[in-house]
Write an enzyme that holds these catalytic residues in place. Structure first.
Site, short mmCIF file in Angstrom:
data_model
loop_
_atom_site.label_atom_id
_atom_site.label_comp_id
_atom_site.label_asym_id
_atom_site.label_seq_id
_atom_site.Cartn_x
_atom_site.Cartn_y
_atom_site.Cartn_z
N GLY A 47 0.80 -1.22 0.00
CA GLY A 47 0.00 0.00 0.00
C GLY A 47 0.83 1.27 0.00
O GLY A 47 0.29 2.35 -0.20
N CYS A 281 -22.18 -7.71 -19.59
CA CYS A 281 -20.99 -7.90 -18.77
C CYS A 281 -19.90 -6.96 -19.24
O CYS A 281 -19.65 -6.84 -20.44
CB CYS A 281 -20.48 -9.33 -18.91
N CYS A 287 -18.00 -13.10 -20.14
CA CYS A 287 -19.29 -13.20 -20.83
C CYS A 287 -19.22 -14.23 -21.96
O CYS A 287 -20.08 -15.09 -22.09
CB CYS A 287 -19.68 -11.82 -21.37
#
Lengths: 295, 274
Positions: A47, A281, A287
């Site tokens: 982070g 999608c 998809c």
């Protein structure tokens, strides 16, 4: 012009220019080492934004120059590369970056999430769960989650150092006060391992839960801002919220018009000028895979 | 003359801490190159006591306040604060995270210009709630409740909780700044010309409010001003500064009614009478 040539030979000269030889994956080895050092540091401090000497890339800022440099530094000849842009494999950004590495690195490319070893992504996390050994590379426009609250870089760095994150909740408070709920729907701030507040890049907040405890390595590259940050595998990532207004990963309240998936993130597509629309999608591979299975 | 005249007056706050000063300042000096910001300032502030600092522009009042509050690093001296959990500690020797924590819990700083102390881009409610969120409040309803409560206490219409401070008048902005600072229940408030730039009727209302809050909460405060009426109303003790040095200190009424130092006499006689 000494002697006339046949038409075939002449054509050959015109269409095949002198081949330009690049180093593997475009960047020179020293640059890649520099980026890898930044990546290792970023992985060691999940982070935390690591500054790196971002290079000028043969594409405009905002097109993924940070992501491309990170991908270039990670690529090995055996890699299989997938590039997505807002979930799609066939949009301009995705096609050009895939072509770029196919040409400069000669690596195999794919559109299948499961087959890929490195996936560079602009603003989505694939629906197919990632596995260990995969690397997900995010393109990041603005790495600093506090930027729009505190414009001074010196001050935001100090705030990160001292974990002075009250301001982040002020933003969420404002959202609720004005809209009745946390209206931030993308680039939703997260806290990594209870320490650093991080911008997950402009992914929809629907994707935020996928960042947490992910088996794959997640790397974030911001080219213009010259920052790299990272989430090692199995890192705890929490979306910031209030006790009485908990985080909700939202999506359009529909099912995909093509594959019928009710649990994937959907794009709204306007189909005519009379208010017609459909939801499909955003992850084209997901998809297509579902439709292949269905038929 | 810098001899102390008079002792701490009132009681307030935690009785166990009554026998020692809340803030002890020793030999505080700040130089700007060859010039003096403030030199060799020392005083004690007792729980529940309000100390006024007066002097003309450039006399080092604001520099002194900045040094006390940790905004400016002084060149010499000690600022010892009686912390809640660990007793008297030298604030200047504290690590930055601790000092920041102190600054947003036990301390408050009211700026002369509310624009310096407020976040103009976010609503009044968020301004009041910021300190709460900074110390870990994570319940929206409770934060909003506290913001409402404090807006009422500083006499701002609670219906304006979602308005931005830029839509407020100068007096309201100043009161909002006070609410924002007092919401965490600080024990020590630094005020830099809290009534500066306000017209007299608004000033009077603000002073009345401040006096009520300081007395009601048993706050200790250091108030910097050039307005003698403000210190007359608010402060128990008074320090007069000239050229970066304290020239006289004592009980407020004593100093104002019977000024000993030439400069104080000048200051007191310079007040315009209506």
């Amino acid at each position: 012009m000494s002697e006339p040539k046949g038409p075939a030979e002449r054509g050959k000269i015109v269409t095949e220019p002198e081949p330009i030889s690049y180093n593997f994956a475009y960047l020179d080895e020293e640059t890649k080492r520099m980026i890898r050092r930044a990546l290792l540091k970023a992985l060691a401090i999940p982070g935390y934004q690591v500054p790196f000497a971002s290079r000028e890339m043969p594409m405009p800022y905002g097109w993924g120059t940070g992501g491309v440099q990170v991908t270039a530094a990670c690529l090995v000849p055996e890699d299989v590369l997938k590039v997505i842009d807002q979930g799609a494999d066939d949009t301009t950004n995705a096609v050009s970056i895939r072509a770029f590495f196919a040409r400069t690195a000669g690596v195999r490319t794919t559109t299948r999430t499961a087959e890929a070893t490195i996936i560079q992504t602009r603003h989505r996390v694939p629906e197919t769960p990632l596995r260990e050994g995969q690397i997900l590379v995010f393109q990041v426009p603005i790495p600093e989650p506090l930027r729009f609250l505190e414009p001074r870089e010196t001050e935001t760095r100090r705030m990160h150092a001292l974990q002075d994150y009250g301001l982040m909740h002020v933003k969420l408070y404002e959202d609720i006060a004005r809209h009745g709920e946390i209206a931030t729907s993308y680039a939703y701030p997260v806290k990594v391992e209870g320490r650093y507040v991080m911008d997950p890049s402009p992914i929809p907040k629907f994707d935020n839960p996928k960042l947490s405890m992910c088996p794959a390595i997640q790397l974030f590259g911001a080219g213009r801002e010259a920052r790299i940050y990272a989430l090692p595998p199995w890192t705890r990532v929490e979306s910031l919220d209030f006790e009485d207004h908990p985080f909700t990963p939202s999506k359009a309240d529909q099912a995909c018009a093509l594959c019928g998936a009710a649990d994937s993130y959907l794009d709204e597509v306007i189909t005519d000028d009379a208010g017609g629309r459909m939801f499909v999608c955003s992850d084209t591979d997901h998809c297509a895979g579902r439709r292949g299975e269905a038929s | 003359m810098t001899a102390r005249r008079g002792a701490p007056a009132r009681a307030g706050g935690d009785p166990s801490a009554q026998d020692r000063p809340l803030l002890t300042v020793e030999g505080l000096t700040k130089r700007y190159g060859a010039r003096i910001g403030c030199a060799d300032v020392g005083f004690m502030l007792w729980p529940g006591e309000v100390m006024g600092i007066v002097g003309e522009s450039g006399s080092g009042k604001s520099t002194l306040l900045g040094c006390l509050a940790g905004h400016i690093a002084p060149d010499a001296g000690r600022v010892i604060f009686d912390t809640r959990d660990r007793g008297p500690r030298d604030v200047l020797a504290m690590p930055e995270p601790e000092r920041r924590m102190l600054a947003r819990t036990d301390w408050a700083f009211v700026h002369q210009n509310p624009r310096d102390g407020l976040r103009m881009g976010v609503s009044a409610g968020a301004n009041v709630g910021e300190r709460l969120m900074a110390v870990g409040a994570r319940h929206y309803g409770q934060i909003r409740g506290a913001a409402r409560d404090w807006m009422a206490r500083v006499e701002i219409d609670v219906g304006r909780i979602d308005d931005r401070p830029s839509a407020f008048s100068g007096g309201m902005q100043q009161r909002l700044q006070i609410a924002r600072n007092l919401v965490t229940g600080p024990r020590l408030v630094f005020m830099d010309e809290p009534t500066g730039g306000l017209d007299v009727s608004v000033q009077a209302r603000l002073l009345d409010l401040l006096r009520g809050l300081v007395r009601g909460m048993g706050l200790s405060a250091v108030v910097v001003t050039h307005d003698l009426a403000v210190v007359r109303l608010l402060s128990d003790r008074l320090m007069v500064m000239q050229g970066g040095r304290v020239v006289e200190q004592g009980l407020t009424d004593q100093v104002l009614d019977d000024p000993q130092h030439g400069y104080t006499q000048l200051l007191v006689s310079s007040v315009l009478q209506v």
